[in-house]
Scaffold this motif. Sequence first.
Motif, mmCIF file in Angstrom:
data_model
loop_
_atom_site.group_PDB
_atom_site.id
_atom_site.type_symbol
_atom_site.label_atom_id
_atom_site.label_comp_id
_atom_site.label_asym_id
_atom_site.label_seq_id
_atom_site.Cartn_x
_atom_site.Cartn_y
_atom_site.Cartn_z
ATOM 1 N N ASP A 84 -9.037 2.410 -3.424
ATOM 2 C CA ASP A 84 -8.172 2.876 -2.083
ATOM 3 C C ASP A 84 -6.629 3.169 -2.415
ATOM 4 O O ASP A 84 -6.478 4.122 -1.387
ATOM 5 C CB ASP A 84 -8.220 1.204 -1.497
ATOM 6 C CG ASP A 84 -9.309 0.913 -0.334
ATOM 7 O OD1 ASP A 84 -9.675 2.086 0.291
ATOM 8 O OD2 ASP A 84 -9.644 -0.146 -0.619
ATOM 9 N N ILE A 104 -7.159 6.898 -2.633
ATOM 10 C CA ILE A 104 -7.570 8.032 -1.541
ATOM 11 C C ILE A 104 -6.291 7.791 -0.278
ATOM 12 O O ILE A 104 -6.381 8.539 0.550
ATOM 13 C CB ILE A 104 -8.997 7.631 -0.872
ATOM 14 C CG1 ILE A 104 -8.960 6.307 -0.475
ATOM 15 C CG2 ILE A 104 -10.011 7.837 -2.017
ATOM 16 C CD1 ILE A 104 -10.304 5.888 0.027
ATOM 17 N N ALA A 105 -5.584 6.892 -0.448
ATOM 18 C CA ALA A 105 -4.653 6.628 0.745
ATOM 19 C C ALA A 105 -3.569 7.480 0.422
ATOM 20 O O ALA A 105 -2.494 7.694 1.141
ATOM 21 C CB ALA A 105 -4.080 5.116 0.731
ATOM 22 N N ASP A 112 -0.751 10.641 0.027
ATOM 23 C CA ASP A 112 -0.750 12.182 0.753
ATOM 24 C C ASP A 112 -0.679 13.015 -0.287
ATOM 25 O O ASP A 112 -0.561 14.343 0.357
ATOM 26 C CB ASP A 112 0.589 12.011 1.416
ATOM 27 C CG ASP A 112 0.551 10.776 2.731
ATOM 28 O OD1 ASP A 112 -0.461 10.563 3.157
ATOM 29 O OD2 ASP A 112 1.535 10.435 2.869
ATOM 30 N N ARG A 119 -14.732 7.009 2.731
ATOM 31 C CA ARG A 119 -13.270 6.698 2.994
ATOM 32 C C ARG A 119 -12.334 7.602 2.608
ATOM 33 O O ARG A 119 -11.356 8.069 3.414
ATOM 34 C CB ARG A 119 -13.209 5.366 2.183
ATOM 35 C CG ARG A 119 -13.748 4.289 2.550
ATOM 36 C CD ARG A 119 -13.083 2.830 1.847
ATOM 37 N NE ARG A 119 -13.602 1.772 2.349
ATOM 38 C CZ ARG A 119 -13.432 0.565 1.959
ATOM 39 N NH1 ARG A 119 -12.394 0.286 1.258
ATOM 40 N NH2 ARG A 119 -14.016 -0.566 2.349
ATOM 41 N N HIS A 159 -9.687 9.660 5.187
ATOM 42 C CA HIS A 159 -8.117 9.894 4.981
ATOM 43 C C HIS A 159 -7.738 11.215 4.583
ATOM 44 O O HIS A 159 -6.757 11.630 4.132
ATOM 45 C CB HIS A 159 -7.887 9.167 3.402
ATOM 46 C CG HIS A 159 -7.812 7.787 3.839
ATOM 47 N ND1 HIS A 159 -8.764 6.736 3.949
ATOM 48 C CD2 HIS A 159 -6.574 6.991 3.801
ATOM 49 C CE1 HIS A 159 -8.365 5.589 3.909
ATOM 50 N NE2 HIS A 159 -6.787 5.528 3.854
ATOM 51 N N LYS A 215 -9.075 13.838 2.751
ATOM 52 C CA LYS A 215 -9.556 14.514 1.745
ATOM 53 C C LYS A 215 -10.945 15.285 1.657
ATOM 54 O O LYS A 215 -11.763 14.962 2.108
ATOM 55 C CB LYS A 215 -9.354 13.374 0.625
ATOM 56 C CG LYS A 215 -8.281 12.502 0.570
ATOM 57 C CD LYS A 215 -7.057 12.897 0.191
ATOM 58 C CE LYS A 215 -5.708 12.002 0.051
ATOM 59 N NZ LYS A 215 -5.571 11.356 1.033
ATOM 60 N N SER A 264 -14.151 14.756 10.114
ATOM 61 C CA SER A 264 -13.028 14.721 9.355
ATOM 62 C C SER A 264 -12.339 16.082 9.470
ATOM 63 O O SER A 264 -11.053 16.454 9.254
ATOM 64 C CB SER A 264 -13.022 14.144 8.153
ATOM 65 O OG SER A 264 -13.749 15.026 7.192
#
Length: 330
Positions: free
Chosen positions: A57, A60-61, A63, A83, A87, A89, A114
């Motif tokens: 997590d 992938i969180a 920026d 996930r 986010h 990606k 996304s």
Amino acid sequence: MIRIGLLGAARIADQAIIQPAALRNDVVIAAVAASNLEKAQAFAQQFGIEHAFGSYDELIARDDIDLIYNALPPSLHAKWSIRALLHGKHVLCEKPFAMDAEEAKAMVAAADASGRLLIEAYHYRFHPVFAEVERLVKSGELGTIHTVRSNFSVRIAETPGSLRHNAPLGGGALMDLGCYPLHWLRTLFGGTPEILWADAICPKPQLDSSFELRLQFPNGPLCYVGCAMSEHLSRHHDASLYLEGDKGQLEVLNLVAPHQGHKLCLTKNGEAHEYQINGDTTYDHQLAHVIACIKGETKPLTGGQDAIDQMQLIDDAYKAAGLLPRGLCK
């Protein structure tokens, strides 16, 4: 500069993306996440990666990551690819794409929602050798192709924690090896083949150490498919494809990793011509393709409906052999 984050401190990551990235000036391996911080830090130190994280997590969180390379076990491909996509990606996901077709559908839906790319890492697909095979098939140079024989076999020793020998993690010869010849055939002949026959050898419940299939493509060839990871096999892999048409025959040796040495043998009118095709590693070509897709210069050759159809064929093959699709082995 495209910044890449690695999900999993996997051995394959070195040759699959770290080495190819080192040869380019438009990408950088910026971070790695592993199941614990110590493992991630050791991996980062070994390969000169700036950031290390003890949870997926956290990675992938961030920026400052543009592309995620998902080299986790197949049982974790769907969860973490989705996930990452949500986010913002792009994702290059190792094969096999998912545990089953239902997971694949959810992954593709997440990519569509996304607006990010989700590409399956069938690295052979991007090499000039496979482009040559495609050319010969589509040009009609072999005539009507009526029979195909394909195989990918190599000894994979069972070691503690080996995911390839763990069905709930997505293991098995068909998932790890047989997916390649299945993808060769689907790419070359299109459509959904009928499974005429399937059989597997299982040294433990639901875990196939070898798998055989006989397929019939609509208005296409009869195809024999084999794969094995058994202990009696050589440590040198056999990744071969033989196409027999009414005007010629083509044999390809080492279609999975042609950069390690390969041979094409084209036979017409009783005369055989052996040759090779120049190229970089399959992984170099794969990363170049992914970057070109991110830049909008081309469309992905894998992922999307192709990935769903591939997983559906694998699911159906397991069922035809009297086994459970991997998604039901959890």
